[in-house]
Design a protein around this motif. Structure first.
Motif, short mmCIF file in Angstrom:
data_model
loop_
_atom_site.label_atom_id
_atom_site.label_comp_id
_atom_site.label_asym_id
_atom_site.label_seq_id
_atom_site.Cartn_x
_atom_site.Cartn_y
_atom_site.Cartn_z
N ALA A 26 103.59 -12.90 94.99
CA ALA A 26 104.30 -11.76 95.59
C ALA A 26 104.19 -10.53 94.71
O ALA A 26 103.92 -9.43 95.19
N LEU A 27 104.39 -10.71 93.42
CA LEU A 27 104.26 -9.59 92.49
C LEU A 27 102.83 -9.04 92.51
O LEU A 27 102.62 -7.82 92.58
N GLY A 28 101.86 -9.94 92.47
CA GLY A 28 100.46 -9.50 92.54
C GLY A 28 100.15 -8.77 93.83
O GLY A 28 99.44 -7.76 93.82
N ALA A 29 100.68 -9.25 94.94
CA ALA A 29 100.44 -8.61 96.23
C ALA A 29 101.01 -7.20 96.27
O ALA A 29 100.37 -6.27 96.75
N ILE A 30 102.21 -7.04 95.75
CA ILE A 30 102.83 -5.71 95.75
C ILE A 30 102.02 -4.76 94.87
O ILE A 30 101.75 -3.62 95.26
N VAL A 31 101.61 -5.23 93.70
CA VAL A 31 100.85 -4.37 92.78
C VAL A 31 99.53 -3.94 93.42
O VAL A 31 99.19 -2.75 93.43
N VAL A 32 98.77 -4.89 93.96
CA VAL A 32 97.47 -4.51 94.53
C VAL A 32 97.61 -3.76 95.85
O VAL A 32 96.71 -3.01 96.22
N ALA A 33 98.72 -3.93 96.53
CA ALA A 33 98.93 -3.20 97.78
C ALA A 33 99.21 -1.73 97.54
O ALA A 33 98.77 -0.88 98.32
N VAL A 34 99.93 -1.41 96.47
CA VAL A 34 100.34 -0.02 96.26
C VAL A 34 99.53 0.70 95.18
O VAL A 34 99.67 1.92 95.04
N TRP A 35 98.70 0.00 94.44
CA TRP A 35 97.95 0.63 93.34
C TRP A 35 96.46 0.36 93.53
O TRP A 35 95.96 -0.71 93.18
N PRO A 36 95.73 1.34 94.05
CA PRO A 36 94.30 1.14 94.35
C PRO A 36 93.46 0.69 93.14
O PRO A 36 92.56 -0.14 93.29
N ALA A 37 93.75 1.20 91.96
CA ALA A 37 92.97 0.77 90.78
C ALA A 37 93.18 -0.72 90.49
O ALA A 37 92.24 -1.44 90.15
N ALA A 38 94.40 -1.19 90.65
CA ALA A 38 94.69 -2.61 90.46
C ALA A 38 94.05 -3.43 91.58
O ALA A 38 93.59 -4.55 91.34
N ARG A 39 94.00 -2.87 92.77
CA ARG A 39 93.40 -3.58 93.90
C ARG A 39 91.93 -3.87 93.62
O ARG A 39 91.45 -4.98 93.84
N ARG A 40 91.22 -2.87 93.11
CA ARG A 40 89.80 -3.06 92.82
C ARG A 40 89.58 -4.15 91.79
O ARG A 40 88.65 -4.92 91.88
N ARG A 41 90.47 -4.23 90.84
CA ARG A 41 90.28 -5.16 89.73
C ARG A 41 90.94 -6.53 89.93
O ARG A 41 90.37 -7.55 89.56
N TYR A 42 92.13 -6.55 90.53
CA TYR A 42 92.93 -7.78 90.55
C TYR A 42 93.19 -8.40 91.91
O TYR A 42 93.80 -9.46 91.99
N ALA A 43 92.76 -7.77 92.99
CA ALA A 43 93.03 -8.34 94.32
C ALA A 43 92.45 -9.76 94.48
O ALA A 43 93.15 -10.63 95.00
#
Length: 166
Positions: A26-43
Motif C-alpha cells: 500500500a505504501l509503495g502503491a501510494i508513492v509510485v502513484a503520486v510521484w512520477p520519478a519513483a514510479r519510473r524506478r520503483y513501480a
C-alpha cells in the motif's frame, strides 16, 4: 493444505505475511502513484510486493478456516472471519492499479502513446483507493482477530489480573 507448521497453528504464522506485505504494498502503491520519478524506478518492485501480498491473502484465509474448526465459535470469531473474507477484493484493486501503472509505463515508453497519461491517472487513483482500503481493512481484521483470540484473557472473574499460572 497444511493446518500446522512445526506443530503450531499455521494461521497465526501465515497472517504475518499479510500484516507486513499489504501495508508495504500500500505504501509503495501510494508513492509510485503520486510521484512520477519513483514510479519510473520503483513501480515494478511495488508490483512484486503487491503480488506476493495478494497471494498471501487466500493462504491466510485458508489457514484461518482450518484453525476455525479447532476454536470455539463465538460472535467475535464470526466477525473476524467475515471481515477477513472481504480483504481479497481490496488487495486485488491495489494490485490492479499497480499492474496498470507498470504496464502503461512499459508499453507507453516503447510506443509513445498519447492515452498513457489518462490511463496512468486512472490507474494511480485505483492503486491509491486499493492501498487505503486494503491498509484500513488489514488493521480492522487484525484488531478483530486479536480481540477474538484474547477476549477474556488478562482478567479473572473477580476482576484481578490473571495470568497463565493463576
Amino acid at each position: 493444505m497444511f493446518s500446522t507448521i512445526m506443530g503450531l497453528p499455521a494461521h497465526p504464522l501465515v497472517i504475518h505475511a499479510v500484516v507486513v506485505l499489504i501495508p508495504l504494498a500500500a505504501l509503495g502503491a501510494i508513492v509510485v502513484a503520486v510521484w512520477p520519478a519513483a514510479r519510473r524506478r520503483y513501480a515494478p518492485l511495488a508490483l512484486g510486493v503487491a503480488t506476493v501480498a495478494l497471494l498471501s491473502v487466500p493462504l491466510a484465509t485458508h489457514t484461518g478456516e482450518l484453525l476455525e474448526s479447532h476454536v470455539k465459535r463465538t460472535p467475535l470469531v464470526e466477525r473476524h472471519t467475515e471481515m477477513a473474507d472481504g480483504l481479497l477484493p481490496f488487495a486485488a484493486l491495489l494490485w490492479l492499479g499497480l499492474a496498470v501503472l507498470v504496464f502503461v509505463r512499459w508499453y507507453g515508453a516503447k510506443r509513445n502513446v498519447q492515452w498513457g497519461r489518462y490511463l496512468t491517472a486512472a490507474a494511480a487513483i485505483v492503486a491509491v483507493v486499493g492501498a487505503v482500503a486494503s491498509g484500513v481493512q488489514v488493521v480492522r481484521i487484525g484488531h478483530s482477530g486479536a480481540t477474538a483470540a484474547w477476549h477474556g484473557v488478562g482478567t479473572s472473574s473477580s476482576g484481578r489480573a490473571a495470568g497463565p499460572h493463576h
